[in-house]
Design a protein around this motif. Structure first.
Motif, PDB file in Angstrom:
ATOM      1  N   HIS A  93       0.834  -1.210   0.000  1.00  0.00           N
ATOM      2  CA  HIS A  93       0.000   0.000   0.000  1.00  0.00           C
ATOM      3  C   HIS A  93       0.868   1.260   0.000  1.00  0.00           C
ATOM      4  O   HIS A  93       0.544   2.250  -0.680  1.00  0.00           O
ATOM      5  N   ILE A  94       1.971   1.205   0.735  1.00  0.00           N
ATOM      6  CA  ILE A  94       2.857   2.366   0.769  1.00  0.00           C
ATOM      7  C   ILE A  94       3.486   2.598  -0.609  1.00  0.00           C
ATOM      8  O   ILE A  94       3.610   3.745  -1.073  1.00  0.00           O
ATOM      9  N   VAL A  97       0.910   4.308  -2.758  1.00  0.00           N
ATOM     10  CA  VAL A  97       0.713   5.724  -2.426  1.00  0.00           C
ATOM     11  C   VAL A  97       1.867   6.562  -2.966  1.00  0.00           C
ATOM     12  O   VAL A  97       1.658   7.627  -3.577  1.00  0.00           O
ATOM     13  N   PHE A 101       1.375   9.229  -5.964  1.00  0.00           N
ATOM     14  CA  PHE A 101       1.607  10.659  -5.756  1.00  0.00           C
ATOM     15  C   PHE A 101       2.624  11.205  -6.753  1.00  0.00           C
ATOM     16  O   PHE A 101       2.460  12.313  -7.283  1.00  0.00           O
ATOM     17  N   ILE A 151      -6.345   5.765  -3.747  1.00  0.00           N
ATOM     18  CA  ILE A 151      -5.644   5.491  -2.487  1.00  0.00           C
ATOM     19  C   ILE A 151      -6.613   4.942  -1.445  1.00  0.00           C
ATOM     20  O   ILE A 151      -6.304   3.966  -0.734  1.00  0.00           O
ATOM     21  N   ASN A 154      -7.407   1.443  -2.292  1.00  0.00           N
ATOM     22  CA  ASN A 154      -6.269   0.541  -2.095  1.00  0.00           C
ATOM     23  C   ASN A 154      -6.074   0.183  -0.629  1.00  0.00           C
ATOM     24  O   ASN A 154      -5.630  -0.936  -0.319  1.00  0.00           O
ATOM     25  N   VAL A 155      -6.394   1.113   0.262  1.00  0.00           N
ATOM     26  CA  VAL A 155      -6.214   0.826   1.690  1.00  0.00           C
ATOM     27  C   VAL A 155      -7.430   0.160   2.297  1.00  0.00           C
ATOM     28  O   VAL A 155      -7.476  -0.068   3.515  1.00  0.00           O
TER      29      VAL A 155
END
Length: 377
Positions: A93-94, A97, A101, A151, A154-155
């Motif tokens: 997930h990171i 992101v 971005f 995002i 996704n989370v």
């Protein structure tokens, strides 16, 4: 090696910390070198071809945020450390992101550069920033909205209810700012339909002036007297607009009259005098000149011609030359322009007209009677 195997920090062997550190350094160096190589290649190609797309891509990639490279290197090195399961499961997930971005920043930068390049390359005659500005604003809004929704999805957030609530809130906001949205869509209509552009001289209602700027809500017009007039885009579209900048030529109609003592032979020559005057003025196209009617005080002529240039000052110079030439031609012809006159005929009670001699006698008698009255008084 024995020391690295024997020691731990935060319950992680020192060898893992060393491997992670080396990986972070190597990943940062590799990513920076690859990005620099790509930018140099694209820059060389842009200088060679001169294509705007290559220049745009090069500028966008050179604007890559260093923090993105550092975070990507840290994530790559984190795989060598035995992280807790809860944190390790969030690494994907990171990654999403961070990459999302950075892509959004690239696209946002690209939209800005595209809008700036488009506005700078438009000529003064065709410049209308409304469509470009609105397109850039819509693209950037859609870009960041999609990133935010992606995002959240996704989370693990359910975005269906979120999107529905945004729709309801959007309707409420639209009702609250109805007048602003009306001007906003009016500016979009001006940009698409182009009833006028910057630099055009327009007249609507009682306002006449040159368009200085077309904004999202208002249009600024510089009037003939010098002040700036700010009109809403909706009010402009509701009015009938006369755009004199797009006029290719002027159709001129004017009349004049000659005295009633002119003879028929003289009247027949006047249209030729007018035609020669119009043709000799320059930048004109003669249409017609006719003895139009018997007026109350004059024999009236009507003239129609075209000025092949829309400039108003040029038209006035031409009309002045035509007037002077017609005046000279009538003087040579032995006739003149008519003046407003009125003939009064006096009659007796029996209906017979009063002659000049009788009228003179009555005037002299009336004068002597006024003198006697003053003397007696």
């Amino acid at each position: 090696m024995e020391w690295l195997n024997a020691h731990t920090f935060l319950r992680v062997p020192a060898r893992d910390w060393a491997a992670a550190t080396l990986t972070v350094i190597a990943a940062y160096a590799v990513l920076s070198s690859v990005l620099r190589l790509i930018c140099n290649r694209l820059d060389a190609r842009a200088r060679r071809t001169g294509h705007r797309f290559d220049i745009l891509v090069t500028a966008v990639l050179r604007d890559t945020h260093p923090l993105f490279i550092a975070l990507a290197a840290l994530l790559a090195g984190s795989y060598f450390i035995d992280l807790p399961t809860r944190i390790a499961n969030k690494l994907d997930h990171i990654w999403f992101v961070i990459i999302g971005f950075q892509i959004a920043l690239w696209l946002n930068r690209g939209v800005k550069l595209w809008a700036r390049d488009r506005l700078s390359t438009q000529t003064h005659a065709t410049r209308n920033p409304v469509i470009t500005s609105m397109t850039a604003w819509v693209l950037r809004f859609a870009l960041w909205s999609m990133l935010l929704l992606a995002i959240l999805a996704n989370v693990g957030v359910n975005i269906t209810a979120f999107v529905a609530s945004l729709g309801v809130g959007g309707v409420a906001v639209a009702l609250a700012v109805q007048s602003i949205l009306s001007d906003l869509f009016a500016s979009l209509a001006i940009g698409l339909d182009k009833p006028f552009e910057i630099g055009d001289f327009i007249v609507f209602e009682s306002i006449a002036g040159t368009v200085q700027n077309v904004g999202l809500k208002t249009t600024r017009i510089r009037s003939l007297s010098g002040e700036e007039i700010i009109a809403s885009n909706t009010a402009l579209l509701k009015s009938t607009i006369h755009n004199y900048k797009r006029m290719s030529e002027r159709r001129i109609v004017f009349t004049f009259g000659v005295t009633y003592d002119a003879r028929a032979a003289q009247l027949q020559k006047i249209p030729d005098i007018v035609r020669r005057a119009v043709e000799a003025a320059g930048n004109t196209r003669f249409d017609r000149a006719h003895f139009k009617e018997f007026g109350e005080n004059a024999l009236n002529f009507e003239v129609v011609y075209f000025v092949t240039d829309p400039d108003f000052n040029l038209y006035m110079d031409i009309q002045q030359r035509i007037n002077l030439t017609i005046l000279e031609g009538l003087e040579n012809l032995g006739t003149s322009f008519a003046l407003p006159t009125r003939t009064i005929q006096l009659v007796r009670r029996d209906g017979e007209p009063v002659g000049p001699e009788e009228l003179a006698d009555r005037k002299s008698t009336g004068s002597s009677q006024r003198v006697n009255a003053r003397a007696s008084g």
